[in-house]
Every structure is written in C-alpha cells, then in structure tokens.
Design an enzyme around this catalytic site. Structure first.
Site, PDB file in Angstrom:
ATOM      1  CE  LYS A 217      -2.988   3.115   0.387  1.00  0.00           C
ATOM      2  NZ  LYS A 217      -4.239   3.313   1.022  1.00  0.00           N
ATOM      3  CB  CYS A 271      -3.689   8.776   0.589  1.00  0.00           C
ATOM      4  SG  CYS A 271      -5.382   8.674   1.135  1.00  0.00           S
TER       5      CYS A 271
HETATM    6  N1  SAJ Z   1      -2.177  14.899  -8.529  1.00  0.00           N
HETATM    7  C1  SAJ Z   1      -1.348  15.656  -9.337  1.00  0.00           C
HETATM    8  N2  SAJ Z   1      -1.059  15.164 -10.585  1.00  0.00           N
HETATM    9  C2  SAJ Z   1      -1.545  13.978 -11.038  1.00  0.00           C
HETATM   10  C3  SAJ Z   1      -2.377  13.222 -10.203  1.00  0.00           C
HETATM   11  C4  SAJ Z   1      -2.680  13.712  -8.947  1.00  0.00           C
HETATM   12  O1  SAJ Z   1      -0.888  16.736  -8.956  1.00  0.00           O
HETATM   13  O2  SAJ Z   1      -1.257  13.641 -12.193  1.00  0.00           O
HETATM   14  C5  SAJ Z   1      -2.494  15.373  -7.171  1.00  0.00           C
HETATM   15  C6  SAJ Z   1      -3.993  15.585  -6.939  1.00  0.00           C
HETATM   16  O3  SAJ Z   1      -4.408  16.849  -7.403  1.00  0.00           O
HETATM   17  C7  SAJ Z   1      -4.074  15.447  -5.428  1.00  0.00           C
HETATM   18  C8  SAJ Z   1      -3.009  14.396  -5.120  1.00  0.00           C
HETATM   19  O4  SAJ Z   1      -2.159  14.366  -6.248  1.00  0.00           O
HETATM   20  O5  SAJ Z   1      -3.733  16.662  -4.787  1.00  0.00           O
HETATM   21  C9  SAJ Z   1      -3.528  13.010  -4.847  1.00  0.00           C
HETATM   22  O6  SAJ Z   1      -4.625  12.688  -5.697  1.00  0.00           O
HETATM   23  P1  SAJ Z   1      -4.853  11.248  -6.348  1.00  0.00           P
HETATM   24  O7  SAJ Z   1      -6.114  11.317  -7.117  1.00  0.00           O
HETATM   25  O8  SAJ Z   1      -3.655  10.827  -7.089  1.00  0.00           O
HETATM   26  O9  SAJ Z   1      -4.952  10.258  -5.120  1.00  0.00           O
HETATM   27  P2  SAJ Z   1      -5.814  10.233  -3.746  1.00  0.00           P
HETATM   28  O10 SAJ Z   1      -4.923  10.775  -2.654  1.00  0.00           O
HETATM   29  O11 SAJ Z   1      -7.162  10.813  -3.896  1.00  0.00           O
HETATM   30  O12 SAJ Z   1      -5.992   8.649  -3.536  1.00  0.00           O
HETATM   31  C10 SAJ Z   1      -4.831   7.823  -3.488  1.00  0.00           C
HETATM   32  C11 SAJ Z   1      -5.042   6.653  -4.461  1.00  0.00           C
HETATM   33  N3  SAJ Z   1      -3.768   5.957  -4.650  1.00  0.00           N
HETATM   34  C12 SAJ Z   1      -3.276   5.701  -5.893  1.00  0.00           C
HETATM   35  O13 SAJ Z   1      -3.826   6.069  -6.901  1.00  0.00           O
HETATM   36  C13 SAJ Z   1      -1.999   4.921  -5.932  1.00  0.00           C
HETATM   37  C14 SAJ Z   1      -6.118   5.711  -3.923  1.00  0.00           C
HETATM   38  O14 SAJ Z   1      -6.245   4.558  -4.741  1.00  0.00           O
HETATM   39  C15 SAJ Z   1      -5.763   5.292  -2.485  1.00  0.00           C
HETATM   40  O15 SAJ Z   1      -6.745   4.418  -1.947  1.00  0.00           O
HETATM   41  C16 SAJ Z   1      -5.717   6.543  -1.649  1.00  0.00           C
HETATM   42  O16 SAJ Z   1      -4.660   7.370  -2.159  1.00  0.00           O
HETATM   43  C17 SAJ Z   1      -5.457   6.144  -0.210  1.00  0.00           C
HETATM   44  O17 SAJ Z   1      -6.434   6.091   0.569  1.00  0.00           O
HETATM   45  O18 SAJ Z   1      -4.315   5.827   0.141  1.00  0.00           O
END
Ligand code: SAJ
Length: 417
Positions: A217, A271
């Site tokens: 994870k 996360c």
């Molecule tokens: N972000 C960027 N650029 C990107 C993608 C995301 O700047 O290309 C930023 C987003 O704006 C945000 C942050 O990253 O601020 C995180 O967003 P996210 O959509 O990537 O992820 P989370 O935090 O909403 O959810 C993540 C997920 N993990 C993965 O995709 C590996 C989710 O599956 C997990 O269950 C969750 O963390 C968790 O609970 O750990």
C-alpha cells in the site's frame, strides 16, 4: 468457521463507512463504531457525515433495512475491520513516523469483545510491522486467548492486513471492483480474510503476508508521488525555459513507453502526501527518491505563490480570483490541500484582494476565515478579478466563457484551460 454473519467496523470515516455499507448491502449484519457521537447519530439517522457519490442512498437503504447500525462501543462479532486514521506524528519537520494511537485505541476497544475464532483485519494504511503491533496490543489485554505472533497457525484469533485502496470520489465502485492485497499474519489468517472479502469484492484478491501487504500500500502511493514529483519538477524547468509544460508532456506521452502524470500546485489529500513518509521513516538512508519526491511536491505551493505574487505586484489594484480549495477535482475534501496553503500564503502576503471560490463547501475552513477571507460566487469572482488563479480543475470551472477572462491574467496550475 468462515461464516461471517456479523461484522464490526471500527472507525466510520471515508473508508470505514462505505465499507460497512457495502457489506451491509450484501446481507451481512454490520455494526459500525466511532468515537464521535455526532457521527454515530448521523449514521443511525441514515445520513453519511461526508459527501461521496452514491453513499447517501446506500447508507439510507441499509440503515432502514436494519443491516447497518452505529454505536460508540465495540460489540461481539465474527470479524472486526479496523479503518481508523494513521496520520503523521505531530512535529512533522522532525519526525516522519506514523501516529498509531488510533490503531492502538481500536485494538484496545476490540480486545474485550474478542472470542476464540474471531478475525481482525487492519485496513488503515500502516507502516511495516503495524499489524503485528496491533496483535500484541490485543494480546496484552487478552492473556486468555492466543494470537498469531505467538501461536502461528494454532492461534485462537486470526489477524490480517488488507489495505484500503479506494479513490475518493469513486469509493463505492472501487470497494467492490478494485483488486485487493490480503496479508495474513499466517496462511490461515490470510485465507479467512480472503473469504470475508469475497462476500463483496469482485476484483482480484491476492494473498500474501502482512508485512508485504503493508509495504504494498505504501509503495502504490509513493509510486504516484514520485511520478507527480517528476511532472512538477518538469513544470519548474519548463517555466525557466519558457516552454509550455502541458504541451511538452502531451508530446512526450506520444512515446509508447512514456506516461508522465500532470503537474499541479502540489500533492494533497491524506494519503499520497503522507504515506511515503512511512517508507522514509522505516528506511531513512535508503529511501532517497521517495524522500526527495515528497520534498519536491511539498515545495510546489511556495513556488506557485511566488509566481502569483510577482504577477500581482505588476498590477495597480490586484484582485485575484482563487478558484478551488479542495485537494483535487470534484471533491469537497480540504485535507492537506495545496490550494488552501496557497490561498493562506497569499492572504498573509497581503499583495492583493482575494476572492475565494469553492463550490463543494458551504463555509471556509477556520484557517482561512480567520484571515478575513470569504467564499465568493464563481461569476462574481471572475467578473471582479484581474488575475484568475485556477487551483483545482473542478468540472464546475471547465465551462467558463473564454470572453470573460480574455483581458485578465490567468495562472492555470492544472493545465485545464
Ligand atoms: N495529482 C497531481 N497530478 C496527477 C495526479 C494527482 O498533482 O497527475 C495530485 C492531486 O491533485 C491530489 C493528489 O495528487 O492533490 C492526490 O490525488 P490522487 O487522485 O492521485 O490520489 P488520492 O490521494 O485521492 O488517492 C490515493 C489513491 N492511490 C493511488 O492512486 C496509488 C487511492 O487509490 C488510495 O486508496 C488513496 O490514495 C489512499 O487512501 O491511500
């Protein structure tokens, strides 16, 4: 032994409540517990205490048909699912470890209710070794029962780690369809956890040991963090060379083996901005890229602020429309949000009037209201501002009338327009 008629979900937050509701919807009797009385009352009234697509109707249905109820106290059950927070320790600059006090409190709350043959699953994202710690905390309180760290396959209580992996905004769908990693403290623990998840999970379920599941994870979120850091670093380099980073990434991604993520104002949420530190904390000298990625992403709000301040200082009466506060698009979750950090910094610098727009919340967080800021309507903000700062690519901002912003300075941190 593998019949789970009644399960107890400890912690009814973003993960616990949807998980409890999905099990209840599959006919399992679920009792959820939470330390917050208002959360318990709200769920017993059939209302989730946070927004998530499809959750309202699901919770109402399973509460009405008597399959889900909430309580302050852990009751006896066939299986216990722990879904409590594992935040960073206080004093984040010095110590990047996880605060396991909620896991410990959950273990201590479950211990008195345990009977021989029970299964306990930790779903909270946790540093390597936490599942075993949880087992020891319960064992300390129940010397009459045997646990897997002591008695292996012969233990009275089975314990596993099955980390949640759902994406906020798609939780209900992902609880059912995502693949799951199921790490047992013993093989039997893993097999029993597998049979529990099989009730609701349609995705692939892979069985392993608890430590691998814990690391898996953390690895998933660190992988994403490192890749976002790469995109963010590129955006800073491109600014220096006066190259449009969004166009650049589109070009590079035409290569069949390149898939660069999107730069942004920083990484938020509870996360990805947190979990990689648990890897760093467990192996400080070896986790070099992971640490640096965290630092690069954490530096983005300052970098964006610098750009905005320079622009504001070039204007006579700068008025900035700050569009979006949540940590990502189309959610109302402000935890660890870089947008909030940027707006707070801009307010502290006092270089411009700020008009804050966030369609997914009804009141500003205290941090911002204490700075004298108020929520503003989208149209009014666009009309009154001379600088438009897009911080979150909410759908609600995507259909903007281009004519309305053609004479304004636009800083689009998401490459959305
Ligand atoms: N972000 C960027 N650029 C990107 C993608 C995301 O700047 O290309 C930023 C987003 O704006 C945000 C942050 O990253 O601020 C995180 O967003 P996210 O959509 O990537 O992820 P989370 O935090 O909403 O959810 C993540 C997920 N993990 C993965 O995709 C590996 C989710 O599956 C997990 O269950 C969750 O963390 C968790 O609970 O750990």
């Amino acid at each position: 032994m593998n019949t789970f008629n009644k399960i107890s979900v400890v912690g009814l937050g973003y993960i616990g409540l949807p998980t409890a509701a999905v099990f209840a919807n599959h006919g399992v009797q679920v009792v959820g517990t939470d330390t917050s009385q208002s959360v318990v009352d709200s769920i017993n009234a059939g209302k989730p205490h946070f927004g998530e697509p499809d959750l309202d109707a699901l919770v109402r249905r399973v509460v009405e048909n008597g399959k889900l109820s909430a309580s302050n106290e852990v009751q006896t059950a066939d299986a216990f699912l722990v879904a409590v927070p594992t935040p960073l320790c206080e004093g984040r600059d010095k110590d990047f470890g996880a605060d396991l006090s909620y896991v410990q409190a959950a273990a201590e709350a479950i211990a008195p209710a345990l009977v021989k043959g029970n299964l306990v699953i930790l779903e909270s994202t946790s540093p390597v070794g936490t599942t075993e710690k949880m087992a020891r905390w319960m064992a300390d309180l129940r010397p009459d029962l045997s646990f897997p760290h002591d008695k292996g396959e012969m233990a009275d209580i089975n314990i596993a780690h099955c980390p949640e992996r759902v994406l906020p905004g798609r939780i209900i769908e992902e609880v059912v369809n995502n693949a799951r990693v199921i790490g047992g403290m013993t093989r039997k623990c893993a097999q029993r956890a597998l049979s529990l998840y099989r009730i609701v999970v349609q995705g692939e379920c892979r069985v392993t040991n608890a430590r691998t599941a814990e690391m898996s994870k953390l690895t998933e979120n660190a992988y994403r963090d490192v890749n976002i850091a790469f995109a963010n670093e590129l955006s800073v380099i491109c600014d220096r060379h006066k190259i449009n980073v969004w166009e650049l990434i589109q070009m590079a991604n035409l290569h069949p083996r390149v898939a660069i993520l999107s730069p942004g104002p920083g990484v938020g949420g509870h996360c990805i901005a947190v979990d990689p530190w648990f890897i760093v904390d467990g192996a400080p000298e070896d986790a070099r890229i992971i640490r640096m990625a965290r630092q690069i992403n954490d530096a983005m709000p300052d970098y964006i602020c610098g750009k905005v301040v320079t622009r504001a200082q070039s204007l006579v009466n700068p008025v900035i429309a700050c569009l979006g506060l949540s940590y990502k698009a189309d959610v109302g979750d402000l935890r660890e949000s870089p947008a909030v950090e940027i707006v707070a910094q801009l307010a502290d610098q006092g270089v411009a009037e700020l008009l804050v727009v966030e369609p997914h919340i009804s009141a500003l967080p205290k941090d911002l209201s204490d700075r004298g800021l108020k929520l503003t309507d989208f149209d009014m903000a666009i009309e009154q501002a001379n600088v438009i700062l897009l911080l979150v690519d909410h759908n609600a901002f995507m259909h903007i009338d281009r004519d309305m912003i053609k004479d304004k300075f636009v800083i689009d941190t998401r490459g959305a327009w």
